[in-house]
Design a protein around this motif. Structure first.
Motif, PDB file in Angstrom:
ATOM      1  N   PHE A 111      13.960  49.470  67.554  1.00 32.89           N
ATOM      2  CA  PHE A 111      13.315  50.758  67.795  1.00 32.89           C
ATOM      3  C   PHE A 111      11.811  50.556  67.822  1.00 32.89           C
ATOM      4  N   ARG A 112      11.170  50.948  68.900  1.00 38.40           N
ATOM      5  CA  ARG A 112       9.752  50.670  69.107  1.00 38.40           C
ATOM      6  C   ARG A 112       8.856  51.297  68.051  1.00 38.40           C
ATOM      7  N   ARG A 113       9.270  52.406  67.461  1.00 37.54           N
ATOM      8  CA  ARG A 113       8.433  53.074  66.457  1.00 37.54           C
ATOM      9  C   ARG A 113       8.585  52.484  65.070  1.00 37.54           C
ATOM     10  N   ASP A 114       9.673  51.748  64.849  1.00 40.19           N
ATOM     11  CA  ASP A 114       9.908  51.106  63.557  1.00 40.19           C
ATOM     12  C   ASP A 114      10.829  49.917  63.817  1.00 40.19           C
ATOM     13  N   LEU A 115      10.248  48.748  63.963  1.00 40.88           N
ATOM     14  CA  LEU A 115      10.996  47.563  64.363  1.00 40.88           C
ATOM     15  C   LEU A 115      12.020  47.127  63.322  1.00 40.88           C
ATOM     16  N   ARG A 116      12.003  47.760  62.142  1.00 45.71           N
ATOM     17  CA  ARG A 116      13.032  47.464  61.137  1.00 45.71           C
ATOM     18  C   ARG A 116      14.360  48.113  61.504  1.00 45.71           C
ATOM     19  N   ILE A 117      14.321  49.104  62.396  1.00 46.49           N
ATOM     20  CA  ILE A 117      15.545  49.769  62.844  1.00 46.49           C
ATOM     21  C   ILE A 117      16.055  49.013  64.061  1.00 46.49           C
ATOM     22  N   SER A 118      17.268  48.491  63.949  1.00 41.79           N
ATOM     23  CA  SER A 118      17.804  47.679  65.039  1.00 41.79           C
ATOM     24  C   SER A 118      19.298  47.933  65.202  1.00 41.79           C
ATOM     25  N   LEU A 119      19.811  47.403  66.292  1.00 44.93           N
ATOM     26  CA  LEU A 119      21.217  47.555  66.642  1.00 44.93           C
ATOM     27  C   LEU A 119      21.598  46.342  67.480  1.00 44.93           C
ATOM     28  N   PRO A 120      22.780  45.789  67.299  1.00 43.79           N
ATOM     29  CA  PRO A 120      23.174  44.673  68.161  1.00 43.79           C
ATOM     30  C   PRO A 120      23.117  45.086  69.633  1.00 43.79           C
ATOM     31  N   LEU A 121      22.604  44.199  70.467  1.00 46.25           N
ATOM     32  CA  LEU A 121      22.466  44.517  71.898  1.00 46.25           C
ATOM     33  C   LEU A 121      23.774  45.003  72.506  1.00 46.25           C
ATOM     34  N   ASN A 122      24.888  44.412  72.127  1.00 44.97           N
ATOM     35  CA  ASN A 122      26.153  44.807  72.737  1.00 44.97           C
ATOM     36  C   ASN A 122      26.623  46.192  72.291  1.00 44.97           C
ATOM     37  N   SER A 123      25.917  46.829  71.374  1.00 50.03           N
ATOM     38  CA  SER A 123      26.228  48.199  70.942  1.00 50.03           C
ATOM     39  C   SER A 123      25.255  49.213  71.525  1.00 50.03           C
ATOM     40  N   MET A 124      24.353  48.760  72.335  1.00 49.33           N
ATOM     41  CA  MET A 124      23.262  49.591  72.820  1.00 49.33           C
ATOM     42  C   MET A 124      23.647  50.474  74.002  1.00 49.33           C
ATOM     43  N   TRP A 125      24.560  50.036  74.846  1.00 53.67           N
ATOM     44  CA  TRP A 125      24.877  50.783  76.050  1.00 53.67           C
ATOM     45  C   TRP A 125      26.384  50.800  76.304  1.00 53.67           C
ATOM     46  N   SER A 126      26.755  51.720  77.194  1.00 51.69           N
ATOM     47  CA  SER A 126      28.134  51.858  77.660  1.00 51.69           C
ATOM     48  C   SER A 126      28.088  52.086  79.164  1.00 51.69           C
ATOM     49  N   TYR A 127      29.268  52.206  79.760  1.00 49.91           N
ATOM     50  CA  TYR A 127      29.391  52.507  81.179  1.00 49.91           C
ATOM     51  C   TYR A 127      30.202  53.789  81.348  1.00 49.91           C
ATOM     52  N   SER A 128      29.761  54.626  82.259  1.00 50.94           N
ATOM     53  CA  SER A 128      30.504  55.850  82.561  1.00 50.94           C
ATOM     54  C   SER A 128      31.773  55.484  83.341  1.00 50.94           C
ATOM     55  N   ASP A 129      32.627  56.479  83.537  1.00 54.09           N
ATOM     56  CA  ASP A 129      33.830  56.263  84.339  1.00 54.09           C
ATOM     57  C   ASP A 129      33.490  55.819  85.758  1.00 54.09           C
ATOM     58  N   MET A 130      32.280  56.157  86.209  1.00 53.18           N
ATOM     59  CA  MET A 130      31.830  55.772  87.552  1.00 53.18           C
ATOM     60  C   MET A 130      31.144  54.410  87.559  1.00 53.18           C
ATOM     61  N   GLY A 131      31.084  53.759  86.393  1.00 53.57           N
ATOM     62  CA  GLY A 131      30.466  52.441  86.311  1.00 53.57           C
ATOM     63  C   GLY A 131      28.956  52.461  86.165  1.00 53.57           C
ATOM     64  N   ILE A 132      28.407  53.600  85.758  1.00 52.30           N
ATOM     65  CA  ILE A 132      26.955  53.732  85.600  1.00 52.30           C
ATOM     66  C   ILE A 132      26.575  53.347  84.168  1.00 52.30           C
ATOM     67  N   PRO A 133      25.661  52.383  83.995  1.00 51.82           N
ATOM     68  CA  PRO A 133      25.249  52.001  82.642  1.00 51.82           C
ATOM     69  C   PRO A 133      24.329  53.053  82.034  1.00 51.82           C
ATOM     70  N   TYR A 134      24.556  53.375  80.763  1.00 50.11           N
ATOM     71  CA  TYR A 134      23.703  54.353  80.080  1.00 50.11           C
ATOM     72  C   TYR A 134      23.496  53.949  78.626  1.00 50.11           C
ATOM     73  N   LEU A 135      22.339  54.334  78.107  1.00 49.18           N
ATOM     74  CA  LEU A 135      22.063  54.107  76.689  1.00 49.18           C
ATOM     75  C   LEU A 135      22.980  54.986  75.867  1.00 49.18           C
TER      76      LEU A 135
END
Length: 142
Positions: A111-135
């Motif tokens: 998280f840009r405002r507090d770099l201590r807050i993080s999340l594994p990259l593979n948990s950061m995004w998903s894909y819609s039913d149409m295949g569109i990547p989103y946060l």
């Protein structure tokens, strides 16, 4: 459930060989699977390290960086924090997108405002039913 703006951006970014994701309100709507409101704009997110690749990819676009809520021309310098927002306008047809630079270190999103807050990259995004990547919502709403 047209998601026309998201589909247009997906077509635009189809040959961009770096990760990118729909961000903002559209990301929430993609997560929910329906358009919940009218959107006046569209945001995408990329990793900070890929910013110059995006600029080279969107060669027909004009870019402005946002510094303290003011727009400034963006040359070819690498943008560091606290700059995280870029606005791009297609010089040929006037299309606009907002680009949000995201931090990553090793295998984690930060998280840009507090770099201590993080999340594994593979948990950061998903894909819609149409295949569109989103946060994922936890990133958008943070």
């Amino acid at each position: 459930m047209s998601f026309e703006q998201c589909q247009n951006v997906t077509s635009l970014m189809a040959k961009f060989n770096k990760n990118w994701f729909i961000a903002g309100g559209w990301a929430i709507d993609l997560f929910m699977g329906k358009e919940t409101r009218e959107h006046k704009d569209i945001e995408i997110a990329i990793f900070r390290k890929d910013q110059l690749n995006l600029k080279a990819y969107l060669i027909e676009w004009e870019f402005k960086k946002v510094i303290k809520s003011e727009f400034h021309n963006w040359g070819n310098e690498f943008l560091e924090l606290p700059i995280h927002e870029i606005h791009a306008t297609n010089k040929l047809n006037g299309d606009k997108i907002e680009v949000l630079l995201n931090e990553a270190k090793d295998n984690d999103w930060e998280f840009r405002r507090d770099l201590r807050i993080s999340l594994p990259l593979n948990s950061m995004w998903s894909y819609s039913d149409m295949g569109i990547p989103y946060l994922n919502p936890e990133i958008v709403l943070l």
